[in-house]
Design an enzyme around this catalytic site. Structure first.
Site, PDB file in Angstrom:
ATOM      1  N   MET A  30      41.327  48.019  43.090  1.00  0.00           N
ATOM      2  CA  MET A  30      40.620  47.343  44.581  1.00  0.00           C
ATOM      3  C   MET A  30      40.621  46.536  44.407  1.00  0.00           C
ATOM      4  O   MET A  30      40.336  46.732  45.761  1.00  0.00           O
ATOM      5  CB  MET A  30      40.455  49.304  44.770  1.00  0.00           C
ATOM      6  CG  MET A  30      41.005  50.225  44.808  1.00  0.00           C
ATOM      7  SD  MET A  30      40.779  51.629  45.382  1.00  0.00           S
ATOM      8  CE  MET A  30      39.528  51.673  45.843  1.00  0.00           C
ATOM      9  N   GLY A  31      40.738  45.640  43.901  1.00  0.00           N
ATOM     10  CA  GLY A  31      40.210  44.310  44.466  1.00  0.00           C
ATOM     11  C   GLY A  31      38.621  44.047  44.868  1.00  0.00           C
ATOM     12  O   GLY A  31      37.744  45.126  43.711  1.00  0.00           O
ATOM     13  N   HIS A  34      34.765  41.750  39.871  1.00  0.00           N
ATOM     14  CA  HIS A  34      33.326  42.061  39.226  1.00  0.00           C
ATOM     15  C   HIS A  34      33.632  41.538  37.504  1.00  0.00           C
ATOM     16  O   HIS A  34      34.477  42.119  37.318  1.00  0.00           O
ATOM     17  CB  HIS A  34      32.412  42.901  39.906  1.00  0.00           C
ATOM     18  CG  HIS A  34      32.614  44.192  39.715  1.00  0.00           C
ATOM     19  ND1 HIS A  34      32.796  44.995  37.802  1.00  0.00           N
ATOM     20  CD2 HIS A  34      33.512  44.868  40.477  1.00  0.00           C
ATOM     21  CE1 HIS A  34      33.406  45.988  38.652  1.00  0.00           C
ATOM     22  NE2 HIS A  34      33.489  46.359  39.894  1.00  0.00           N
ATOM     23  N   GLY A  36      32.799  43.769  35.046  1.00  0.00           N
ATOM     24  CA  GLY A  36      33.768  45.398  35.039  1.00  0.00           C
ATOM     25  C   GLY A  36      34.575  45.273  34.920  1.00  0.00           C
ATOM     26  O   GLY A  36      35.931  46.002  34.205  1.00  0.00           O
ATOM     27  N   HIS A  37      35.400  44.346  36.121  1.00  0.00           N
ATOM     28  CA  HIS A  37      36.923  44.420  35.646  1.00  0.00           C
ATOM     29  C   HIS A  37      36.800  43.482  34.586  1.00  0.00           C
ATOM     30  O   HIS A  37      38.442  43.352  34.257  1.00  0.00           O
ATOM     31  CB  HIS A  37      37.645  43.695  37.432  1.00  0.00           C
ATOM     32  CG  HIS A  37      37.568  44.728  38.297  1.00  0.00           C
ATOM     33  ND1 HIS A  37      36.572  44.163  39.574  1.00  0.00           N
ATOM     34  CD2 HIS A  37      38.333  46.015  38.553  1.00  0.00           C
ATOM     35  CE1 HIS A  37      36.336  45.434  40.298  1.00  0.00           C
ATOM     36  NE2 HIS A  37      37.258  46.519  39.922  1.00  0.00           N
ATOM     37  N   ASP A 150      33.678  54.868  36.155  1.00  0.00           N
ATOM     38  CA  ASP A 150      34.170  56.324  36.464  1.00  0.00           C
ATOM     39  C   ASP A 150      35.294  57.458  36.001  1.00  0.00           C
ATOM     40  O   ASP A 150      36.495  56.959  35.444  1.00  0.00           O
ATOM     41  CB  ASP A 150      36.056  55.962  37.713  1.00  0.00           C
ATOM     42  CG  ASP A 150      35.565  54.841  38.671  1.00  0.00           C
ATOM     43  OD1 ASP A 150      34.595  55.671  39.573  1.00  0.00           O
ATOM     44  OD2 ASP A 150      35.446  53.570  38.741  1.00  0.00           O
ATOM     45  N   SER A 186      32.312  47.209  43.149  1.00  0.00           N
ATOM     46  CA  SER A 186      33.055  46.409  44.408  1.00  0.00           C
ATOM     47  C   SER A 186      32.045  47.273  44.915  1.00  0.00           C
ATOM     48  O   SER A 186      31.644  45.849  45.399  1.00  0.00           O
ATOM     49  CB  SER A 186      34.598  46.628  44.154  1.00  0.00           C
ATOM     50  OG  SER A 186      35.366  46.798  43.421  1.00  0.00           O
TER      51      SER A 186
HETATM   52  O1  PAF Z   1      38.899  52.669  40.384  1.00  0.00           O
HETATM   53  C1  PAF Z   1      39.742  51.930  41.552  1.00  0.00           C
HETATM   54  O2  PAF Z   1      39.427  50.654  41.514  1.00  0.00           O
HETATM   55  C2  PAF Z   1      40.868  53.181  41.406  1.00  0.00           C
HETATM   56  O3  PAF Z   1      40.757  53.859  41.684  1.00  0.00           O
HETATM   57  C3  PAF Z   1      42.735  52.791  41.082  1.00  0.00           C
HETATM   58  C4  PAF Z   1      41.965  53.403  39.577  1.00  0.00           C
HETATM   59  C5  PAF Z   1      42.830  51.722  41.220  1.00  0.00           C
HETATM   60  C6  PAF Z   1      43.857  53.516  41.885  1.00  0.00           C
HETATM   61  O4  PAF Z   1      43.363  52.554  43.295  1.00  0.00           O
END
Ligand code: PAF
Length: 283
Positions: A30-31, A34, A36-37, A150, A186
């Site tokens: 979802m932008g 950071h 982690g992404h 998550d 985020s």
């Molecule tokens: O973890 C997230 O950032 C969101 O829940 C995801 C998996 C991108 C779905 O919108």
């Protein structure tokens, strides 16, 4: 890096890679990206020839309008960051395009979504299920990557893909932490410096609990002590602290018969909702 907003253009671009024998890794986000992404992207780039990242703040998964409005949106910064990573395609659909017709169908995750995030964020996982299903159908990746911060989301999505025979592997990637132990999120960008320091109590509480489990102490007593730590922490409001069996997300108060144990926590710092968890393989 190709930056694509339209659904059909995205599918065509990915199909062209697939025709050339390339494997596709997909990182939905979802932008407000950071480290982690970036760890998800790095893993995808190691495992696949092509990495697709999506950025879409999914309104369907927010049960609280204020939370949705506050969610950080920094697309220009995200693009700059991704340009220096191993990303081949960035998918940035608009809400109108992704939800051209408002979905009537939703995913019911059964007992897996009864507690924790499912309990405190009513409708959240139904919204996650819809958007992830749509994105997986549009991108058709070989593998998709989710952060283990998550944990419940990861377990639900993995199960959804197995139960509904999605042709992709769901891979969980370890939580990346700030030096204080605070899990990267985020939402951390919405905290002040002091707030970030206060928020590290989430991790500290879990670490104390982990040491207790390692010493064979009673889970009931450890949960009680950890709740006291959270209740006493400055500027922190505990929402839940629960120990669960990751297999079915049922709540547990002892771990002696379990193969694996997870302890999940959610709370607020400066009005920002944060979550973290501890996962332990016991046997
Ligand atoms: O973890 C997230 O950032 C969101 O829940 C995801 C998996 C991108 C779905 O919108």
């Amino acid at each position: 890096m190709h930056i694509i907003g339209a659904l059909d253009a995205l599918s065509q671009t990915v199909s062209a890679f697939v025709k050339n024998g390339k494997t596709i890794g997909f990182v939905p986000t979802m932008g407000a990206l950071h480290d982690g992404h970036l760890a998800l992207i790095e893993q995808s780039a190691k495992d696949n020839d092509v990495t697709v990242v999506s950025i879409f703040v999914n309104p369907l998964q927010f049960n609280n309008l204020n939370d949705l409005e506050k969610y950080p949106r920094v697309l220009e910064d995200d693009i700059r960051l991704l340009e220096n990573q191993n990303v081949d395609v960035l998918f940035t659909p608009t809400e109108n395009e992704l939800y051209a017709t408002k979905p009537l169908v939703s995913i019911n995750f059964g007992v897996l979504a009864n507690g924790l995030e499912g309990e405190f964020r009513s409708g959240h996982f139904e919204g996650v299920g819809v958007v992830v299903s749509k994105l997986l159908h549009i991108v058709s990746p070989d593998r998709t990557y989710f952060g283990l911060k998550d944990l419940q989301q990861f377990i639900l999505i993995k199960r959804m893909c197995e139960d509904l025979s999605f042709a992709c592997e769901v891979i969980g990637v370890e939580t990346v932490r700030e030096p204080s132990g605070l899990a990267m999120s985020s939402r951390n960008s919405l905290l002040s410096e002091t707030g970030r320091n206060n928020a590290s109590v989430l991790y500290k509480g879990l670490q104390i609990l982990k040491e207790g489990v390692m010493k064979g102490q009673s889970l009931k007593a450890l949960l009680k002590n950890t709740r006291v730590i959270y209740d006493k922490a400055e500027n922190f409001k505990l929402e839940y602290l629960e120990a669960i069996d990751p297999k079915d997300f049922s709540k547990v108060v002892k771990y002696e018969d379990l193969d694996e144990l997870a302890v999940c926590v959610a709370g607020y710092v400066e009005g920002i909702r944060l979550i973290d968890n501890l996962y332990l393989r016991l046997k």
